[in-house]
Design a protein around this motif. Structure first.
Motif, mmCIF file in Angstrom:
data_model
loop_
_atom_site.group_PDB
_atom_site.id
_atom_site.type_symbol
_atom_site.label_atom_id
_atom_site.label_comp_id
_atom_site.label_asym_id
_atom_site.label_seq_id
_atom_site.Cartn_x
_atom_site.Cartn_y
_atom_site.Cartn_z
ATOM 1 N N ILE A 222 -15.512 -37.649 -24.132
ATOM 2 C CA ILE A 222 -16.420 -36.944 -23.030
ATOM 3 C C ILE A 222 -17.483 -36.242 -23.446
ATOM 4 O O ILE A 222 -18.647 -36.266 -23.119
ATOM 5 C CB ILE A 222 -15.504 -36.299 -21.708
ATOM 6 C CG1 ILE A 222 -14.402 -37.431 -21.217
ATOM 7 C CG2 ILE A 222 -16.254 -35.773 -20.829
ATOM 8 C CD1 ILE A 222 -13.445 -36.730 -20.327
ATOM 9 N N PHE A 223 -17.323 -35.125 -24.365
ATOM 10 C CA PHE A 223 -18.371 -34.352 -24.826
ATOM 11 C C PHE A 223 -19.235 -35.210 -25.606
ATOM 12 O O PHE A 223 -20.415 -35.088 -25.548
ATOM 13 C CB PHE A 223 -17.601 -33.208 -25.874
ATOM 14 C CG PHE A 223 -18.561 -32.346 -26.108
ATOM 15 C CD1 PHE A 223 -19.097 -31.346 -25.295
ATOM 16 C CD2 PHE A 223 -18.895 -32.269 -27.591
ATOM 17 C CE1 PHE A 223 -20.115 -30.483 -25.982
ATOM 18 C CE2 PHE A 223 -19.814 -31.481 -28.282
ATOM 19 C CZ PHE A 223 -20.541 -30.664 -27.638
ATOM 20 N N TYR A 224 -18.789 -36.075 -26.481
ATOM 21 C CA TYR A 224 -19.816 -37.092 -27.055
ATOM 22 C C TYR A 224 -20.448 -37.699 -26.289
ATOM 23 O O TYR A 224 -21.871 -37.897 -26.460
ATOM 24 C CB TYR A 224 -18.852 -37.861 -28.229
ATOM 25 C CG TYR A 224 -19.779 -38.963 -28.965
ATOM 26 C CD1 TYR A 224 -20.539 -38.568 -30.075
ATOM 27 C CD2 TYR A 224 -19.897 -40.162 -28.505
ATOM 28 C CE1 TYR A 224 -21.452 -39.384 -30.564
ATOM 29 C CE2 TYR A 224 -20.742 -41.120 -29.090
ATOM 30 C CZ TYR A 224 -21.320 -40.618 -30.203
ATOM 31 O OH TYR A 224 -22.258 -41.639 -30.878
ATOM 32 N N GLN A 225 -20.111 -38.231 -25.280
ATOM 33 C CA GLN A 225 -20.768 -39.164 -24.179
ATOM 34 C C GLN A 225 -21.834 -38.347 -23.501
ATOM 35 O O GLN A 225 -22.949 -38.552 -23.412
ATOM 36 C CB GLN A 225 -19.705 -39.558 -23.236
ATOM 37 C CG GLN A 225 -20.564 -40.530 -22.157
ATOM 38 C CD GLN A 225 -21.116 -41.839 -22.582
ATOM 39 O OE1 GLN A 225 -20.586 -42.413 -23.591
ATOM 40 N NE2 GLN A 225 -21.993 -42.483 -22.165
ATOM 41 N N THR B 65 -9.003 -36.634 -24.923
ATOM 42 C CA THR B 65 -9.789 -37.092 -24.073
ATOM 43 C C THR B 65 -10.838 -36.327 -23.848
ATOM 44 O O THR B 65 -12.221 -36.629 -23.392
ATOM 45 C CB THR B 65 -8.799 -36.744 -22.631
ATOM 46 O OG1 THR B 65 -7.890 -35.845 -22.644
ATOM 47 C CG2 THR B 65 -8.696 -37.934 -21.953
ATOM 48 N N ILE B 66 -10.880 -34.893 -24.221
ATOM 49 C CA ILE B 66 -12.083 -34.216 -23.991
ATOM 50 C C ILE B 66 -13.232 -34.610 -25.165
ATOM 51 O O ILE B 66 -14.630 -34.426 -25.046
ATOM 52 C CB ILE B 66 -11.894 -32.705 -24.182
ATOM 53 C CG1 ILE B 66 -11.224 -32.138 -22.861
ATOM 54 C CG2 ILE B 66 -13.091 -31.620 -24.383
ATOM 55 C CD1 ILE B 66 -10.560 -30.699 -22.745
ATOM 56 N N ILE B 67 -12.976 -35.057 -26.306
ATOM 57 C CA ILE B 67 -13.811 -34.955 -27.511
ATOM 58 C C ILE B 67 -14.733 -36.280 -27.016
ATOM 59 O O ILE B 67 -15.890 -36.356 -27.230
ATOM 60 C CB ILE B 67 -13.209 -35.027 -28.920
ATOM 61 C CG1 ILE B 67 -12.460 -33.946 -29.417
ATOM 62 C CG2 ILE B 67 -14.184 -35.818 -29.544
ATOM 63 C CD1 ILE B 67 -11.813 -34.000 -30.504
ATOM 64 N N LEU C 60 -5.154 -33.504 -24.600
ATOM 65 C CA LEU C 60 -6.307 -32.994 -23.741
ATOM 66 C C LEU C 60 -7.453 -33.178 -24.852
ATOM 67 O O LEU C 60 -8.532 -33.372 -24.661
ATOM 68 C CB LEU C 60 -5.872 -31.425 -23.725
ATOM 69 C CG LEU C 60 -5.215 -31.383 -22.208
ATOM 70 C CD1 LEU C 60 -4.678 -29.844 -22.142
ATOM 71 C CD2 LEU C 60 -5.868 -31.804 -21.205
ATOM 72 N N SER C 61 -7.132 -32.864 -26.269
ATOM 73 C CA SER C 61 -8.196 -33.021 -27.300
ATOM 74 C C SER C 61 -8.730 -34.546 -27.328
ATOM 75 O O SER C 61 -9.819 -34.625 -27.445
ATOM 76 C CB SER C 61 -7.833 -32.351 -28.599
ATOM 77 O OG SER C 61 -7.013 -33.092 -29.080
#
Length: 114
Positions: free
Chosen positions: A32-35, A28-30, A25-26
């Motif tokens: 996406i958050f950066y984008q 994939t989320i990191i 999960l981390s």
């Protein structure tokens, strides 16, 4: 007492599954958050530059047909603006490098009402 020893492997497996789920999960989320934050800054720059170009096209006194050049800063980004006369319109183009280090250009036209 003997009963608790049978669950040690199950608890270890459960901990490993939980840990791997958190890692997946981390990871994939990191990105996406950066984008999302990168695109948010690009949209902010576009909006600010578009507004600046619009305001200066309207307020600028165009008296000659020469090409005019202007440079300004939006946060840390240098923006170059070129004004050219394309009869009967004035064209203002702003160019800069965005957060992805790609060149962007916005052009607006102004019809003077003299």
């Amino acid at each position: 007492m003997n009963c608790n020893k049978h669950y040690n492997g199950f608890i270890f497996t459960e901990i490993m599954m939980s840990f791997s789920l958190i890692i997946v999960l981390s990871l994939t989320i990191i990105p996406i958050f950066y984008q999302l934050t990168t695109e948010q800054m690009n949209l902010y720059y576009r909006r600010e530059i578009h507004s600046y170009l619009h305001d200066h096209l309207i307020a600028r006194p165009f008296t000659n047909t020469d090409t005019n050049h202007e440079t300004f800063m939006v946060k840390q980004v240098t923006v170059n603006i070129n004004y050219t006369f394309e009869s009967p319109l004035w064209k203002g183009c702003a160019s800069w490098k965005n957060e992805k280090n790609q060149n962007e250009t916005i052009c607006l036209f102004y019809y003077p009402t003299d």
